[in-house]
Scaffold this active site. Sequence first.
Site, PDB file in Angstrom:
ATOM      1  CB  ALA A 166      -0.941   0.014   1.203  1.00 15.92           C
ATOM      2  CB  ALA A 167       3.872   2.337   1.782  1.00 21.60           C
TER       3      ALA A 167
ATOM      4  CD  GLU B 242      11.826  -7.484 -13.778  1.00 23.75           C
ATOM      5  OE1 GLU B 242      11.408  -7.124 -14.884  1.00 23.75           O
ATOM      6  OE2 GLU B 242      11.260  -7.163 -12.700  1.00 23.75           O
TER       7      GLU B 242
END
Length: 162
Positions: free
Chosen positions: A67-68, A76
Site C-alpha cells: 500500500a506504501a 526481477e
Amino acid sequence: MPKKININIEIITYGELNDLAKEDQELLEAAEKATFTSYAPYSNFNVGAALRLENNDIIIGNNQENAAYPSGMCAERTAMYFAGSKYPNTTIKTIAIAARKGEEKEFIPISPCGSCRQAMLEYEVKQDENIRVIMKGTDQIYELSSISDLLPFKFTQKDLFE
C-alpha cells in the site's frame, strides 16, 4: 561540433516458445508460472522472473506490492536478491521475464524498469559475465545477450572509483 553516436543492440526474436532451446522454454515457463503467485492488488499487473544459475538451478521471483507504493519490489530484483543471498558465488546465466494483466492469460513482453536494470547490471558486473535476458509475450519473445544491452549508459563501481 556535435557528433552523433549510434548504439546498436542485437535483439533476437522468436515467434513461439518451441523456437527456443528446451532449457530456455523451461525458464520462460517458470517465469510465467511465477506471475500467478505475484502479489499485485494495486496495479493488477503480474510479473514473474526466473533465473538460471550456472549450477542449473532455477530461482523464481515475482512482484510484491505494498500500500506504501515505494515499499514494493519488482519480480526481477526479488529473484536476483534471493539468488545473491542463497547462492552468493554462483553465476547467473539467464533471466526470463513474463507479465500479464489481472486474470488475463495473455503475456506481455515487458522490459525491466530502470531500477531493475541497474540492480541486474550490478550482478552482471560482479560476476564479470553477461546475463542473457529473455522477455516473453504471447506472440513474440525477445532475447538479449546482456543486461548491458538494456542499459547502454551504465553506472557501475568503476564510475565511483576511477
